[in-house]
Write an enzyme that holds these catalytic residues in place. Structure first.
Site, PDB file in Angstrom:
ATOM      1  N   GLU A 230       0.880  -1.172   0.000  1.00  0.00           N
ATOM      2  CA  GLU A 230       0.000   0.000   0.000  1.00  0.00           C
ATOM      3  C   GLU A 230       0.908   1.209   0.000  1.00  0.00           C
ATOM      4  O   GLU A 230       1.536   1.525   1.014  1.00  0.00           O
ATOM      5  CB  GLU A 230      -0.923  -0.021   1.224  1.00  0.00           C
ATOM      6  N   CYS A 264      -2.076   8.831   3.085  1.00  0.00           N
ATOM      7  CA  CYS A 264      -1.970   8.389   1.695  1.00  0.00           C
ATOM      8  C   CYS A 264      -3.260   8.628   0.922  1.00  0.00           C
ATOM      9  O   CYS A 264      -3.234   8.876  -0.285  1.00  0.00           O
ATOM     10  CB  CYS A 264      -1.623   6.906   1.647  1.00  0.00           C
TER      11      CYS A 264
END
Length: 459
Positions: A230, A264
């Protein structure tokens, strides 16, 4: 002796110092998790769930102390830190409640008397995690892996060592948890290659930068070990002419500045259709200007400091380069004087493709607004990035769902906040990574999907 040092970004003072593990200790820590695996994998899903619930309960009882560790080590406002502890506990409880359903064997008809796929644990899984959500990211990794019957080694960011140790302690101190199912590996980042290559590690989960993810994937790939990555994002928020502008402005402002923008999946490129651009920018500016920046220990603070000064300096470079390329700074954009790693809430307009704020991930409270002539141009611009983590679309519901199919991202929110949720899979495409965490998809990343064929043959 090498040490892991956490510097309080509010004051610049050292918050915690912890000796870094040497090669022998690294081997011993991995060994604890490896040795725990055989007993843990033989426990029923219900028995594993009892352990996860006990850990969640302990976390909630100790919420204030655990939240303050995040505030001290990486500057998260105390109100957000408390929420993160609660969310981590929720993840543990969610998998305790739903793992049996997620892991259920799948019956598949064939020429066998009976044939099916069962989901078995792989072994010991290594999680390599960043500093920006110390507890949530740890439980996003470990809760599904543990409930699948794996054991976990947590290699957290070296700037949050007290958080890392506290997470491991939650398991050691909870009733019913066998020793070693979740251990903390306190090492400097360059030392992690040896852990990835250790034959007792069966898989790796990594959250962080694309550069770090590429390195981890290369090492793990050379050892033929599965990975979930990720990575970063340059996440678009698309606002079309038929959007509810009040709702869009309020929600996008929130998405941009949660955790001081150090997320993020935060909205980073705000793409607005020309017909409503000026009205939307005015609403967004009002909401951003009203936010309170200050000491993260104060209950009224909404935005704390950037986690480290090198990160703050890089963020300021991105703002300066974008303005120098022709963007307009309507709010913020100046380095404040005084102690700490604070950065003002910043609003940039007139941002165009190729500017730094578009081509690099901005990890801080900086909103970059781009003007487009149509929905088609908005989607094209949303996809004009090497990343593909998350996006939001603001328009009518039916149109938003149709546009979601056109946006290249791992998750799309229509008229709502982009977030991670234990019930739903999360992850990216392109240079934002691969694999999924959370939901049923997340727990199935680190299992052996074993096919079982039972004779005699039929037909």
């Amino acid at each position: 002796m090498s040490v892991l040092t956490a510097v309080d970004p509010t004051t610049g003072d050292v918050a915690h110092e912890v000796p870094a593990a040497g090669p022998e200790e690294v081997s011993a820590v991995i060994g604890r998790a490896h040795d725990a695996f055989d007993e843990w994998r033989r426990r029923t899903v219900a028995e594993r769930g009892e352990v996860l619930r006990a850990v969640a309960a302990r976390m909630r009882r100790d919420r204030e102390r655990l939240a303050l560790l995040m505030t001290e080590e990486m500057g998260k406002p105390i109100t957000e830190a408390r929420g993160e502890v609660e969310k981590a506990a929720w993840a543990a409880e969610h998998y305790a409640d739903h793992a049996a359903e997620y892991l259920a064997a799948e019956e598949i008809a064939s020429d066998a008397t009976r044939s099916y796929v069962q989901h078995l644990p792989l072994g010991t899984v290594l999680g390599i995690l960043p500093w920006n959500a110390p507890f949530w990211l740890a439980f996003r990794f470990c809760a599904p892996a543990l409930m699948a019957g794996n054991t976990c080694v947590l290699k957290h960011d070296p700037h949050v060592p007290a958080c890392a140790q506290a997470i491991a302690d939650l398991f050691d101190e909870s009733v019913g948890a066998p020793p070693g199912i979740m251990v903390a590996l306190l090492v400097q980042t360059p030392e992690i290659e040896g852990a990835i290559r250790d034959r007792r590690i069966q898989a790796v989960s990594f959250t962080g930068s694309e550069r770090g993810g590429a390195a981890v994937a290369a090492i793990a790939g050379s050892e033929i070990k599965p990975t979930v990555l990720e990575l970063g994002g340059s996440d678009p928020a698309v606002v079309l002419a038929d959007a509810d502008l009040e709702l869009a402005a309020q929600t996008i402002a929130t998405m941009r500045v949660i955790n001081a923008g150090q997320s993020c999946i935060a909205a980073k490129r705000i793409i607005v259709e020309d017909a409503v651009h000026d009205d939307f920018v005015d609403l967004l500016r009002q909401r951003l200007a009203a936010l309170v920046v200050g000491d993260p220990r104060d209950e009224g603070t909404q935005i704390g400091p950037i986690a480290r000064d090198d990160l703050r300096q890089n963020l300021h470079r991105q703002v300066q380069e974008t303005v120098a390329a022709g963007a307009t700074c309507l709010l913020g954009g100046e380095l404040p004087e005084g102690p700490g790693c604070f950065y003002p809430v910043t609003l940039l307009t007139g941002v165009t493709p190729g500017m730094t704020a578009c081509t690099e991930e901005t990890f801080g409270p900086v909103a970059a607004v781009m003007r487009v002539a149509s929905a088609e141009e908005a989607v094209q611009l949303a996809n004009d990035t090497d990343f593909g983590l998350a996006a939001s679309v603001w328009t009518s519901t039916e149109r938003g769902e149709a546009l979601a199919r056109e946006i290249v991202a791992g998750q799309v929110a229509v008229n709502g906040i982009v977030k991670t949720d234990p019930r739903l899979p999360s992850g990216g495409v392109k240079r934002s990574g691969y694999g999924r965490e959370l939901g049923r998809h997340g727990i199935l990343e680190f299992v052996n999907a074993q096919q079982v064929w039972v004779g005699p043959k039929t037909g």
